[in-house]
Motif scaffolding. Sequence first.
Motif, mmCIF file in Angstrom:
data_model
loop_
_atom_site.group_PDB
_atom_site.id
_atom_site.type_symbol
_atom_site.label_atom_id
_atom_site.label_comp_id
_atom_site.label_asym_id
_atom_site.label_seq_id
_atom_site.Cartn_x
_atom_site.Cartn_y
_atom_site.Cartn_z
ATOM 1 N N ASP A 100 76.411 8.471 12.230
ATOM 2 C CA ASP A 100 77.491 7.563 12.608
ATOM 3 C C ASP A 100 78.761 8.334 12.968
ATOM 4 O OD1 ASP A 100 78.400 4.830 12.921
ATOM 5 O OD2 ASP A 100 79.561 5.088 11.083
ATOM 6 N N SER B 295 69.121 2.388 16.784
ATOM 7 C CA SER B 295 69.598 1.497 15.731
ATOM 8 C C SER B 295 69.393 0.040 16.135
ATOM 9 C CB SER B 295 71.084 1.752 15.484
ATOM 10 O OG SER B 295 71.589 0.813 14.563
ATOM 11 N N SER B 296 69.026 -0.764 15.170
ATOM 12 C CA SER B 296 68.878 -2.203 15.407
ATOM 13 C C SER B 296 70.169 -2.956 15.095
ATOM 14 C CB SER B 296 67.739 -2.755 14.549
ATOM 15 O OG SER B 296 68.043 -2.598 13.176
ATOM 16 N N THR B 297 71.179 -2.248 14.585
ATOM 17 C CA THR B 297 72.393 -2.951 14.153
ATOM 18 C C THR B 297 73.147 -3.644 15.294
ATOM 19 O OG1 THR B 297 73.691 -0.910 14.162
ATOM 20 C CG2 THR B 297 72.716 -1.587 12.056
ATOM 21 N N ASP C 267 72.710 9.331 7.352
ATOM 22 C CA ASP C 267 73.139 8.109 8.053
ATOM 23 C C ASP C 267 74.610 8.223 8.446
ATOM 24 O OD1 ASP C 267 70.592 6.996 7.538
ATOM 25 O OD2 ASP C 267 71.286 6.157 5.627
ATOM 26 N N THR D 131 74.847 9.649 21.023
ATOM 27 C CA THR D 131 73.852 8.873 20.274
ATOM 28 C C THR D 131 72.463 9.053 20.875
ATOM 29 O OG1 THR D 131 75.500 7.240 19.594
ATOM 30 C CG2 THR D 131 73.185 6.535 19.550
ATOM 31 N N SER E 96 74.572 -4.499 7.568
ATOM 32 C CA SER E 96 74.294 -3.273 6.828
ATOM 33 C C SER E 96 75.402 -3.069 5.806
ATOM 34 C CB SER E 96 74.237 -2.087 7.790
ATOM 35 O OG SER E 96 73.943 -0.891 7.105
ATOM 36 N N TRP F 48 74.513 3.945 2.517
ATOM 37 C CA TRP F 48 74.017 4.918 3.490
ATOM 38 C C TRP F 48 73.861 6.296 2.861
ATOM 39 C CZ3 TRP F 48 77.474 3.872 8.389
ATOM 40 C CH2 TRP F 48 77.189 2.578 8.868
#
Length: 159
Positions: free
Chosen positions: A132, A36-38, A128, A24, A119, A124
């Motif tokens: 992932d 990512s903010s997830t 995206d 990542t 999300s 997506w």
Amino acid sequence: MRAAPVVDGAIAGAVGTAALNIVTYLDITTRARPASSTPDETAGRLADEAHISLGPEKKAANRRSGIGAIIGYATGIAAGAAFGVLAARRRIPLPVAAGLLGGGVMATSDGSLAVLRVSDPRTWRPADWLSDLVPHVAYGVAAAATWRRLRPPSRRRGR
């Protein structure tokens, strides 16, 4: 004394999580994309659902960041431990093990994002999904290879 399959699985899951994070961060570095903010949003949603205050906003943001990372490690380690229980008495081919591990963690993570309404994976774009998928493949391969190293076929059969 040999370790229990759940412990070896947890170790494999930790190695897989490290691989996922490295891939990542390489993606972030290579494409100069933001992190990512997830994970932070997931931590915030879980705290809200549990009616737990994370403090004033500046401290809450830092806590969400830390909790989000911990959730990621916990997911990877728990998946490895569960795999250890599943695979303790079976010989699962390495590609199948990698797919089960990587796919399982990806489904758990993405499912959690959807359930918590952080999300919606259905929206997506292909890029995206690729962002992932690739780290989760790395997780699966690293975790499965570590499992195989900790529990070679002869050891699993009790020889």
